[in-house]
Design an enzyme around this catalytic site. Structure first.
Site, PDB file in Angstrom:
ATOM      1  N   CYS A  21       0.875  -1.180   0.000  1.00  0.00           N
ATOM      2  CA  CYS A  21       0.000   0.000   0.000  1.00  0.00           C
ATOM      3  C   CYS A  21       0.907   1.222   0.000  1.00  0.00           C
ATOM      4  O   CYS A  21       1.033   1.921   1.006  1.00  0.00           O
ATOM      5  CB  CYS A  21      -0.906  -0.011   1.227  1.00  0.00           C
ATOM      6  SG  CYS A  21      -1.748  -1.584   1.541  1.00  0.00           S
ATOM      7  N   PRO A  73       2.074   7.686  -0.919  1.00  0.00           N
ATOM      8  CA  PRO A  73       2.743   8.385  -2.025  1.00  0.00           C
ATOM      9  C   PRO A  73       4.202   7.993  -2.259  1.00  0.00           C
ATOM     10  O   PRO A  73       4.855   8.571  -3.119  1.00  0.00           O
ATOM     11  CB  PRO A  73       2.653   9.850  -1.600  1.00  0.00           C
ATOM     12  CG  PRO A  73       2.707   9.788  -0.104  1.00  0.00           C
ATOM     13  CD  PRO A  73       1.961   8.545   0.290  1.00  0.00           C
ATOM     14  N   LYS A 105       7.721   5.366   2.200  1.00  0.00           N
ATOM     15  CA  LYS A 105       8.279   4.115   2.721  1.00  0.00           C
ATOM     16  C   LYS A 105       8.946   3.312   1.604  1.00  0.00           C
ATOM     17  O   LYS A 105       9.928   2.599   1.853  1.00  0.00           O
ATOM     18  CB  LYS A 105       7.188   3.322   3.424  1.00  0.00           C
ATOM     19  CG  LYS A 105       6.651   4.030   4.688  1.00  0.00           C
ATOM     20  CD  LYS A 105       5.541   3.253   5.345  1.00  0.00           C
ATOM     21  CE  LYS A 105       5.058   3.966   6.611  1.00  0.00           C
ATOM     22  NZ  LYS A 105       4.378   5.240   6.335  1.00  0.00           N
ATOM     23  N   CYS A 149      -1.647   4.098  11.082  1.00  0.00           N
ATOM     24  CA  CYS A 149      -1.493   5.372  11.791  1.00  0.00           C
ATOM     25  C   CYS A 149      -2.775   5.659  12.555  1.00  0.00           C
ATOM     26  O   CYS A 149      -3.338   6.745  12.477  1.00  0.00           O
ATOM     27  CB  CYS A 149      -1.140   6.509  10.829  1.00  0.00           C
ATOM     28  SG  CYS A 149      -2.304   6.731   9.467  1.00  0.00           S
TER      29      CYS A 149
END
EC number: 2.1.1.-
Length: 542
Positions: A111, A114, A117, A233
């Site tokens: 996932c 943008p 990671k 998050c």
């Protein structure tokens, strides 16, 4: 308090945190923390510290991460355009730090948009191995592609697919998988007030359903012995400990790798996992997916489960207790926003090892491109046709590439020359890529970037891409125009203007690489002391 939190959210947090609740609420009165992460594909963190125009303070859980002071704007600096760093929320740097990525690994960021990671993973791979970055939403994929290209990543494939379809194609291919799952975003309330506006208890349930589906696909994609990080998050136990406990209960070959609660992190909270929450996680897909535009509805008779057996109950209890080895990042305890991180490992057994070995793909580039690994033709499907137009370059196209490479690149100075046998050059339509995986694995998948984007085949010539410029080092190019930070031509170039290079008399007619010191910015074409700008319009200085 300037930020008005939903009453139901406040009540939930009061019940969960008890004596910590007041300190938690006071964190919303504090300014948000801002961070950047140095791109080690370009330079070391210590080197950037010496040259940084910003006031930097080290982030303790990420060696390349730094806080920068309020009021500074690193996104409006030429160093940003050179890909020297990625602007990233400090807590968001944690999941990749826990994934144990090493050079040579095959890594999936499931996932990814943008792209923060993914670029962090790419730096840890150090140019070797494979990175597959996926996101389901086409518009978000555009930002993902740009950020990967700006960072100079040369070993990545970008997909725009449902995780289950990737699992169908790749099988148990990956050494490491990151699932930074879509979530209700409670940990980002201080940073993004839009998260507050969209929050509801039902939305928590909606996301739990999506998370369960994504984890199921990730389990099939991970090699025996491989590691998976699941992160969110958000604070909701339904999306965190309960999700992991449910997953472990259904996948006994997985176990939690305990993470140490350093730097102010806290251990996971098994006591917050209830039977109702684990049932929701196991059957969350029936609750309804707001993200996919479906009507949310209550679980009916199909969602009811029978009483668990004694053996099943014991496994579920053991899974619940394992979540103590996961991590929570709280905004009142760390200098960052809220996050949850779980590290899982897939235990090998004889059957899974044999299955993984039989799924190793050894197909060559000139194999059939219209079939998947089972030999089945997909025919029509969602998006563009399943039968990919990916193919090897033909003789004339390869000649155009070699003409460009011999006149512009200096491949004798590097062992990482483009188009070697392990990363063949392929073509999709008129675009040329260096593909780090067997193209057969991409057959039938939507791949906006099926590898390192090298350039475009124009009529009778080859035109290099911006991605190629960002992925090269100056020593790999014959003509380099290196400008100092104080040179006004840096900003002119980034704005797309033609610049005078008459003070570079050695530059001949043709392509040159424009650099900020030793760091590439993009291409230009020299003619009679002037440089025609080739910086892409969508990247230009605003």
């Amino acid at each position: 308090m300037s930020l008005q939190l939903p009453e139901a959210f406040e009540q939930k947090m009061r019940e969960l945190l008890e004596e910590e609740f007041e300190a938690f609420m006071e964190s919303y009165e504090q300014p948000k923390w801002q961070g950047l992460r140095v791109n080690r594909l370009k330079l070391e963190a210590c080197d950037f510290q010496r040259m940084s125009p910003f006031s930097l303070t080290a982030i303790p859980w990420c060696a390349e991460g730094f806080y920068y002071a309020d009021g500074e704007r690193p996104g409006k600096h030429p160093f940003y355009h050179a890909g020297l760093y990625y602007i990233q929320e400090p807590s968001a740097m944690t999941p990749v730090e826990m994934l144990d990525v090493r050079p040579g690994h095959k890594v999936l960021d499931l996932c990814a948009a943008p792209g923060g990671k993914s670029t962090q993973i790419a730096a840890k791979l150090a140019g070797s191995g494979v990175l597959v970055s996926n996101d389901l939403h086409p518009e978000r994929v555009k930002a993902l592609v740009k950020n990967i290209e700006m960072a100079g990543v040369r070993n990545a494939v970008v997909l725009n697919e449902h995780p289950a379809r990737i699992a169908d194609s790749f099988g148990a291919y990956f050494d490491r998988i990151l699932v930074d799952a879509p979530c209700s975003g409670e940990g980002m309330f201080r940073k993004d007030e839009d998260m507050v506006k969209h929050w509801s208890p039902q939305r928590v349930c909606d996301y739990a359903g999506m998370q369960e589906e994504i984890l199921e696909a990730a389990a099939a994609l991970l090699k025996p012995g491989g590691k998976l990080v699941y992160s969110t998050c958000t604070f909701s136990p339904e999306e965190n400990e309960a999700m992991i406990a449910s997953f472990l209960g259904q996948h006994p070959q997985f176990e939690v790798v305990p993470l140490s609660p350093t730097h102010g992190f806290q251990s996971g909270r098994p006591a917050w996992v209830t039977e109702k929450q684990t049932d929701q996680a196991e059957h969350g897909e029936q609750v309804g997916h707001a993200e996919h535009g479906e009507q949310a509805e209550q679980v009916g008779q199909a969602g009811q489960v029978s009483e668990p057996s004694e053996e099943t109950g014991a496994r579920q209890e053991a899974a619940r207790l394992e979540t103590a080895g996961t991590l929570r990042l709280w905004p009142h305890l760390v200098e960052g926003e809220g996050h949850y991180v779980a590290l899982l490992q897939k235990m090998p057994d004889a059957q899974s090892i044999e299955q993984a070995n039989t799924e190793v793909r050894t197909a060559s580039v000139d194999s059939s491109y219209g079939t998947d690994r089972s030999g089945k033709d997909h025919g029509k499907g969602q998006g563009r046709p399943r039968k990919q137009e990916i193919r090897p370059l033909d003789t004339e196209e390869r000649e155009r590439w070699h003409a460009f490479a011999s006149s512009v690149l200096d491949q004798t100075k590097t062992a990482e020359s483009i188009g070697q046998t392990d990363k063949p050059l392929i073509s999709w339509k008129q675009f040329v890529y260096e593909c780090p995986v067997s193209p057969l694995l991409l057959s039938g998948l939507k791949a906006p970037r099926p590898g390192f984007f090298v350039g475009e085949l124009k009529k009778q010539r080859f035109e290099p891409s911006q991605a190629l410029a960002m992925g090269l080092r100056p020593e790999e190019v014959q003509q380099v125009i290196s400008l100092d930070m104080a040179d006004e031509r840096v900003i002119k170039y980034l704005k797309g203007e033609t610049i005078d290079i008459s003070d570079f008399p050695h530059i001949q007619k043709g392509y040159g690489l424009i650099c900020l010191g030793p760091y590439p910015l993009g291409w230009g074409k020299s003619m009679q002391g002037m440089l025609k700008n080739a910086y892409p319009a969508g990247w230009r200085w605003q």
